[in-house]
Design a protein around this motif. Sequence first.
Motif, short mmCIF file in Angstrom:
data_model
loop_
_atom_site.label_atom_id
_atom_site.label_comp_id
_atom_site.label_asym_id
_atom_site.label_seq_id
_atom_site.Cartn_x
_atom_site.Cartn_y
_atom_site.Cartn_z
N GLU A 123 31.03 -5.01 30.75
CA GLU A 123 30.73 -6.45 30.76
C GLU A 123 29.24 -6.67 31.01
O GLU A 123 28.61 -7.50 30.35
CB GLU A 123 31.55 -7.16 31.83
N ARG B 117 31.71 -5.17 23.49
CA ARG B 117 32.94 -5.85 23.06
C ARG B 117 34.05 -4.88 22.68
O ARG B 117 35.21 -5.21 22.76
CB ARG B 117 32.64 -6.77 21.87
N GLU C 40 44.52 -5.47 38.06
CA GLU C 40 43.22 -6.10 37.77
C GLU C 40 42.63 -5.53 36.48
O GLU C 40 42.09 -6.28 35.65
CB GLU C 40 42.25 -5.89 38.93
N SER D 112 44.34 -7.05 33.52
CA SER D 112 44.01 -8.46 33.28
C SER D 112 42.58 -8.60 32.75
O SER D 112 42.31 -9.51 31.97
CB SER D 112 44.20 -9.29 34.55
N ARG D 113 41.68 -7.69 33.12
CA ARG D 113 40.28 -7.76 32.65
C ARG D 113 40.09 -7.16 31.26
O ARG D 113 39.17 -7.54 30.55
CB ARG D 113 39.37 -7.03 33.63
N ARG D 114 40.94 -6.25 30.86
CA ARG D 114 40.73 -5.57 29.57
C ARG D 114 40.88 -6.52 28.38
O ARG D 114 40.35 -6.27 27.32
CB ARG D 114 41.61 -4.34 29.44
N CYS D 115 41.58 -7.63 28.57
CA CYS D 115 41.77 -8.58 27.47
C CYS D 115 40.48 -9.35 27.16
O CYS D 115 40.41 -10.05 26.16
CB CYS D 115 42.92 -9.53 27.76
N ARG D 116 39.44 -9.20 27.97
CA ARG D 116 38.15 -9.84 27.71
C ARG D 116 37.37 -9.15 26.58
O ARG D 116 36.36 -9.66 26.13
CB ARG D 116 37.29 -9.83 28.96
N PHE D 117 37.86 -7.99 26.15
CA PHE D 117 37.19 -7.20 25.12
C PHE D 117 37.95 -7.31 23.81
O PHE D 117 39.18 -7.49 23.81
CB PHE D 117 37.10 -5.73 25.55
N CYS E 70 39.82 -2.39 23.73
CA CYS E 70 39.63 -1.67 24.98
C CYS E 70 40.72 -0.61 25.10
O CYS E 70 41.90 -0.94 25.23
CB CYS E 70 39.69 -2.63 26.16
#
Length: 141
Positions: free
Chosen positions: A48, A53, A82, A85-90, A93
């Motif tokens: 991040e 991306r 966690e 839930s954060r990996r969907c920001r890419f 991933c």
Amino acid sequence: DRSGCAAATIGRDNRGKYLGSSALNINGICEPATAEALACREALALAEDLGLRRIIIACDSQVVVTAINSRSGGISEAIISEINSRRCRFLDCKFIFEGRSSNSQAHMIAKFACTLPQGRHLWLSSPHDPSCILLYINFEE
């Protein structure tokens, strides 16, 4: 006497060029699988920070990679949750298992980070020690 761990990661592009590295130095955590899960979480944070991306995170713990990919946390359930839930920001991933020998540079950073104050440490564009962290590696070898 300090008990704890440092979870470290190195970011590289698809050609093996060094992009940055980071380490999280935490007191009170000694369990190896938890430290590896924290390293995977730290890899997401570094990606991040670098504005990446599409990422592949290589971890040297098959147990942690399996827990992340199957979304079952075990001993590190909160950290695994966690991560997922954060990996969907890419856009893409992936978490893969690679043996410990492929992560030797990240382990060098973790060892160095144990000498630093507690908290997160970040090195962008040049590593903390260019003599032990290569600026370029060949993924094809």
